[in-house]
Design a protein around this motif. Structure first.
Motif: not given
Length: 308
Positions: A187-209
């Motif tokens: 998990v790179d960051s946790v920031t505000p999401g949208n009306d329905i899903y308020p949590i946006k989780v940004s992540f990077t996989d083992e390939r760097g995507t």
């Protein structure tokens, strides 16, 4: 070429006709019949279960709300104009008080200022006395996200390592991307999401995507995008030691192949929308039907025909 285009449908029709004319027939069943398992509470189930909006009684002046949509002006009545653009801004809670309505009943007025503001106060009116509003528990303001909710999720998730359980990854605006499932991510960051899903989780996989997932905290039954539906603390691969590396690679990428088992196919594509079952003197046959014309045909639990 036209005949070739319709060949899969012709083969399936013929196969079904031969499948269900034998000595036994079982009607269609739903996807719950594909796999039954005992419902147990996991660490993932409880991880964000208690991360919720605060109740009005817990709000303190200065509490921050991220505005997700300009439509918020509709809840502010005469205190906002049709030209106010509040989407993306932060509202600061300044106080709540009980007031009389035009009919003489008691209502609750909740006041905010915008940051950066122009000095005006925006009022959200709830048509109940303040004592009733206090009693109701967590209180949400339409078109906003309580930043305390995001802060709580961030403290728990930021920088952590999980395994992602869905191939439907998202971009910044919650549009679908093709991803991989059951792979490790950070998990790179946790920031505000949208009306329905308020949590946006940004992540990077083992390939760097890099990608995102939008979720709502709470127990698994509360929302289809809860933490336990999207992430695992442990490697899902460990639950299936009999699956070969070759088959697991297909499962990760959501692909099926002839001679895969029902369990391998379920892991790759998820549970089907519908199942047709039947038997004759030689085989037990099943047809799994998915959306978008996808189907799988099994003989004695082994995949023998598919369109994907």
């Amino acid at each position: 070429m036209d005949k070739l285009r319709f060949l899969p449908a012709i083969l399936l029709t013929a196969f079904l006709s031969s499948c269900f004319t034998g000595v036994e027939y079982t009607p269609r069943v739903g996807d719950r019949e594909v796999k039954r398992e005992n419902i147990t509470v996991t660490p993932e189930d409880t991880f964000l279960a208690h991360v919720t909006d605060e109740s009005l009684g817990e709000w303190k002046p200065g509490k921050r709300f991220r505005v997700t949509n300009d439509k918020i002006r509709l809840i502010f009545g005469a205190t906002a104009s049709p030209y106010d653009s509040l989407g993306g801004k932060t509202l600061i809670f300044t106080g709540a008080k009980e007031a009389p309505s035009i009919t003489g009943t008691s209502v609750t007025d909740i006041s905010f200022i915008a940051e950066p503001g122009d000095g005006r106060t925006f009022v959200y009116r709830i048509s109940r006395p303040i004592a009733k509003v206090m009693e109701q528990g967590p209180l949400s303001v339409p078109f906003t996200i309580q930043e305390s909710l995001v802060d709580d999720a961030r403290r728990l998730m930021d920088g952590q390592h999980y395994y992602v359980l869905t191939r439907t990854w998202r971009d910044d605006t919650d549009n679908s991307l093709n991803g991989r499932q059951f792979v490790p991510v950070t998990v790179d960051s946790v920031t505000p999401g949208n009306d329905i899903y308020p949590i946006k989780v940004s992540f990077t996989d083992e390939r760097g995507t890099s990608a995102r997932l939008f979720l709502h905290p709470g127990p698994r039954s509360y929302t289809p995008r809860s933490f336990p539906a999207l992430f695992s603390f442990t490697n899902p691969r460990l639950k299936y030691p009999s699956i070969t590396d070759e088959m697991w690679d297909k499962i990760i990428n959501g692909r099926v192949a002839l001679d895969m088992t029902r369990e391998e196919c379920r892991l790759a594509l998820g549970s089907p929308r519908e199942v047709d079952r039947g038997a004759d003197n030689s085989y037990i046959r099943e047809v799994w039907l998915y959306e978008n014309g996808i189907y799988l045909v099994f003989e004695d639990g082994i995949l023998k025909l598919y369109r994907h």
